[in-house]
Scaffold this motif. Structure first.
Motif, PDB file in Angstrom:
ATOM      1  N   UNK A  56       9.697 -13.952   3.918  1.00 40.95           N
ATOM      2  CA  UNK A  56      10.222 -12.600   4.149  1.00 40.95           C
ATOM      3  C   UNK A  56       9.530 -11.536   3.311  1.00 40.95           C
ATOM      4  N   UNK A  57       9.167 -11.883   2.078  1.00 40.53           N
ATOM      5  CA  UNK A  57       8.519 -10.912   1.200  1.00 40.53           C
ATOM      6  C   UNK A  57       7.103 -10.573   1.634  1.00 40.53           C
ATOM      7  N   UNK A  58       6.545 -11.330   2.591  1.00 35.67           N
ATOM      8  CA  UNK A  58       5.219 -11.035   3.106  1.00 35.67           C
ATOM      9  C   UNK A  58       5.282 -10.239   4.404  1.00 35.67           C
ATOM     10  N   UNK A  59       6.305 -10.515   5.239  1.00 37.02           N
ATOM     11  CA  UNK A  59       6.424  -9.837   6.529  1.00 37.02           C
ATOM     12  C   UNK A  59       7.102  -8.480   6.428  1.00 37.02           C
ATOM     13  N   UNK A  60       7.600  -8.128   5.255  1.00 36.32           N
ATOM     14  CA  UNK A  60       8.241  -6.830   5.061  1.00 36.32           C
ATOM     15  C   UNK A  60       7.635  -6.161   3.849  1.00 36.32           C
ATOM     16  N   UNK A  61       7.311  -4.889   3.995  1.00 35.53           N
ATOM     17  CA  UNK A  61       6.829  -4.089   2.873  1.00 35.53           C
ATOM     18  C   UNK A  61       7.523  -2.730   2.888  1.00 35.53           C
ATOM     19  N   UNK A  62       7.612  -2.124   1.738  1.00 35.79           N
ATOM     20  CA  UNK A  62       8.243  -0.811   1.636  1.00 35.79           C
ATOM     21  C   UNK A  62       7.226   0.239   2.073  1.00 35.79           C
ATOM     22  N   UNK A  63       7.314   0.651   3.356  1.00 32.18           N
ATOM     23  CA  UNK A  63       6.319   1.554   3.914  1.00 32.18           C
ATOM     24  C   UNK A  63       6.966   2.824   4.447  1.00 32.18           C
ATOM     25  N   UNK A  64       6.138   3.670   5.063  1.00 30.07           N
ATOM     26  CA  UNK A  64       6.615   4.960   5.564  1.00 30.07           C
ATOM     27  C   UNK A  64       7.447   4.842   6.835  1.00 30.07           C
ATOM     28  N   UNK A  65       7.578   3.637   7.392  1.00 26.86           N
ATOM     29  CA  UNK A  65       8.385   3.446   8.590  1.00 26.86           C
ATOM     30  C   UNK A  65       9.845   3.190   8.299  1.00 26.86           C
ATOM     31  N   UNK A 125      15.330  15.221  26.332  1.00 28.55           N
ATOM     32  CA  UNK A 125      16.635  14.675  26.726  1.00 28.55           C
ATOM     33  C   UNK A 125      17.196  13.701  25.684  1.00 28.55           C
ATOM     34  N   UNK A 126      17.108  14.101  24.402  1.00 27.63           N
ATOM     35  CA  UNK A 126      17.636  13.295  23.288  1.00 27.63           C
ATOM     36  C   UNK A 126      16.911  11.965  23.109  1.00 27.63           C
ATOM     37  N   UNK A 127      15.674  11.888  23.548  1.00 30.70           N
ATOM     38  CA  UNK A 127      14.828  10.745  23.260  1.00 30.70           C
ATOM     39  C   UNK A 127      13.970  11.070  22.035  1.00 30.70           C
ATOM     40  N   UNK A 128      13.785  10.050  21.181  1.00 30.66           N
ATOM     41  CA  UNK A 128      13.020  10.228  19.955  1.00 30.66           C
ATOM     42  C   UNK A 128      12.046   9.055  19.793  1.00 30.66           C
ATOM     43  N   UNK A 129      11.072   9.241  18.940  1.00 30.58           N
ATOM     44  CA  UNK A 129      10.064   8.201  18.732  1.00 30.58           C
ATOM     45  C   UNK A 129       9.689   8.142  17.254  1.00 30.58           C
ATOM     46  N   UNK A 130       9.140   7.026  16.850  1.00 33.30           N
ATOM     47  CA  UNK A 130       8.531   6.879  15.528  1.00 33.30           C
ATOM     48  C   UNK A 130       7.503   5.760  15.592  1.00 33.30           C
ATOM     49  N   UNK A 131       6.477   5.890  14.778  1.00 31.29           N
ATOM     50  CA  UNK A 131       5.420   4.875  14.712  1.00 31.29           C
ATOM     51  C   UNK A 131       4.883   4.836  13.285  1.00 31.29           C
TER      52      UNK A 131
END
Length: 221
Positions: A56-65, A125-131
């Protein structure tokens, strides 16, 4: 006697990022855990269900997402993750009312190359995105002949989200790949007065006798 009932995420006093500047610290509480270390939740689900494949500590990082970050104690982890230990709970950015972007780049004198990019905003129409995209190429402080970088990680995330008056629904895609060398034996001579001396041929904290060849020789007795 007054008994307090703290909310989830406010009860654990855990020093994060002590052993890694982009991931949570593995907290050993003396009890067996099925995740190989600290439990990490992303949007209420474990980042991996089989730590033998990827930690888990490899597949997750504290990033801007990441939009929200919290720490759950042992009781909360047992109820929400059905596991033993302290857990990290994070929520992905599901879009913002205005277009926002964040970019960060990190390096050091050892040759670290880390890029972190995130963007989010509204559609219609209240749709949002992030990447977001996180790339880490860390050579560490040990020299290795089998790999230039001791940590090579790529994490890409994309979210399309629809918000309603009483809730929201969305779809997230995440790609995460990480490989690295975690075992580092650096010998030195420790004296009774607390001082240390280097072993001939080894720089303290810089040289290791395991990663140079990538091979471990065993003797069958």
């Amino acid at each position: 006697m007054k008994v307090a009932n703290p909310k989830a995420g406010e009860t654990a006093n855990v020093m994060l990022n002590a052993s890694s500047d982009s991931g949570p610290r593995v907290v050993n509480i003396g009890l067996p855990a099925s995740v190989g270390g600290t439990v990490i939740l992303e949007n209420g689900l474990p980042v991996t269900y089989d730590y033998m494949g990827q930690m888990p500590t490899l597949l997750w990082r504290q990033d801007n997402g990441i939009a929200k970050f919290g720490v759950l104690n042992i009781t909360e982890t047992a109820l929400l993750a059905s596991d033993v230990g302290v857990s990290v709970s994070t929520w992905t950015n599901r879009g913002t009312d205005k277009t926002k972007g964040t970019v960060s780049f990190t390096t050091n004198s050892f040759g670290l190359l880390r890029g972190d990019v995130g963007i989010s905003g509204p559609l219609k129409n209240n749709w949002f995105y992030s990447a977001s995209a996180f790339i880490n190429m860390d050579p560490g402080t040990f020299r290795s002949n089998i790999s230039t970088f001791l940590d090579k990680t790529q994490i890409y995330k994309g979210v399309i989200n629809k918000k309603y008056n009483r809730g929201q629904i969305g779809v997230q895609y995440k790609y995460a790949y990480s490989e690295g060398i975690s075992t580092k034996q650096s010998p030195y001579i420790y004296h009774q007065d607390g001082t240390v001396d280097k072993v001939d041929g080894f720089k303290i904290g810089r040289d290791s006798y395991l990663e140079q060849s990538g091979m471990i020789h065993t003797i069958d007795r």
